[in-house]
Design an enzyme around this catalytic site. Structure first.
Site, PDB file in Angstrom:
ATOM      1  N   MET A 122     -15.160  36.509   6.352  1.00 44.46           N
ATOM      2  CA  MET A 122     -15.318  37.271   5.136  1.00 44.46           C
ATOM      3  C   MET A 122     -13.966  37.433   4.503  1.00 44.46           C
ATOM      4  O   MET A 122     -13.293  38.387   4.777  1.00 44.46           O
ATOM      5  CB  MET A 122     -16.001  38.536   5.564  1.00 44.46           C
ATOM      6  N   PRO A 123     -13.556  36.500   3.741  1.00 43.10           N
ATOM      7  CA  PRO A 123     -12.284  36.670   3.049  1.00 43.10           C
ATOM      8  C   PRO A 123     -12.388  37.639   1.871  1.00 43.10           C
ATOM      9  O   PRO A 123     -13.424  37.723   1.208  1.00 43.10           O
ATOM     10  CB  PRO A 123     -11.967  35.265   2.534  1.00 43.10           C
ATOM     11  N   LEU A 124     -11.318  38.351   1.650  1.00 43.08           N
ATOM     12  CA  LEU A 124     -11.116  39.126   0.423  1.00 43.08           C
ATOM     13  C   LEU A 124     -10.086  38.333  -0.367  1.00 43.08           C
ATOM     14  O   LEU A 124      -9.020  37.993   0.165  1.00 43.08           O
ATOM     15  CB  LEU A 124     -10.589  40.519   0.741  1.00 43.08           C
ATOM     16  N   ILE A 147     -14.134  28.066  -0.285  1.00 40.71           N
ATOM     17  CA  ILE A 147     -14.198  28.834   0.966  1.00 40.71           C
ATOM     18  C   ILE A 147     -15.539  28.621   1.657  1.00 40.71           C
ATOM     19  O   ILE A 147     -15.604  28.426   2.875  1.00 40.71           O
ATOM     20  CB  ILE A 147     -13.927  30.326   0.704  1.00 40.71           C
ATOM     21  N   PHE A 191      -7.179  37.142   2.127  1.00 40.04           N
ATOM     22  CA  PHE A 191      -7.093  38.007   3.298  1.00 40.04           C
ATOM     23  C   PHE A 191      -8.309  37.709   4.168  1.00 40.04           C
ATOM     24  O   PHE A 191      -9.450  37.838   3.705  1.00 40.04           O
ATOM     25  CB  PHE A 191      -7.115  39.478   2.887  1.00 40.04           C
TER      26      PHE A 191
END
Length: 134
Positions: A1-3, A28, A72
């Site tokens: 789960m990228p931010l 992604i 992130f």
């Protein structure tokens, strides 16, 4: 789960901004096989003169179309996986007219315990969410 945080100079239209965000998300999705709804982007437009992005001595010039991206995400992915992601992001942004020299990515890793998706709980730690596989 990228931010993902995306910083750009002002002047792009709403559709162009959505295409930019979507292109990054699609890269992604393709490279990290995350769920479609793990879509967390913060897109900030800045007045001219608030983004400085030189070439770090690599010998090229960026334009005012520079896109500064911070990803992130949880640690543990290989350098090869990160390289593939960087290339996929540049390719997807190229499809919407952003030159490769205008794509800058900073990649920040953390752990499952560093995330709260709401309600003041660390859902990966409490078991409400499964920790994504790398």
């Amino acid at each position: 789960m990228p931010l993902v945080r995306i910083d750009v100079n002002e002047g792009r239209g709403r559709e162009a901004l959505q295409q930019l965000s979507r292109g990054i998300h699609d890269a992604i999705l393709a490279e990290y096989s995350i769920p479609e709804r793990d879509y967390f982007h913060i897109l900030t437009e800045h007045p001219e003169g608030q983004i400085f992005a030189q070439d770090a001595g690599l010998g090229f010039e960026r334009t005012r179309d520079v896109v500064m991206i911070q990803i992130f995400t949880q640690g543990g992915r290989s350098q090869e996986a990160k390289q593939r992601l960087f290339a996929a992001v540049a390719e997807k942004l190229g499809e919407v007219g952003i030159a490769g020299e205008d794509v800058f990515i900073g990649y920040v890793e953390n752990t499952a315990g560093d995330w709260s998706f709401g309600f003041g709980r660390a859902q990966y730690v409490t078991g409400e969410l499964a920790v994504p596989k790398k």
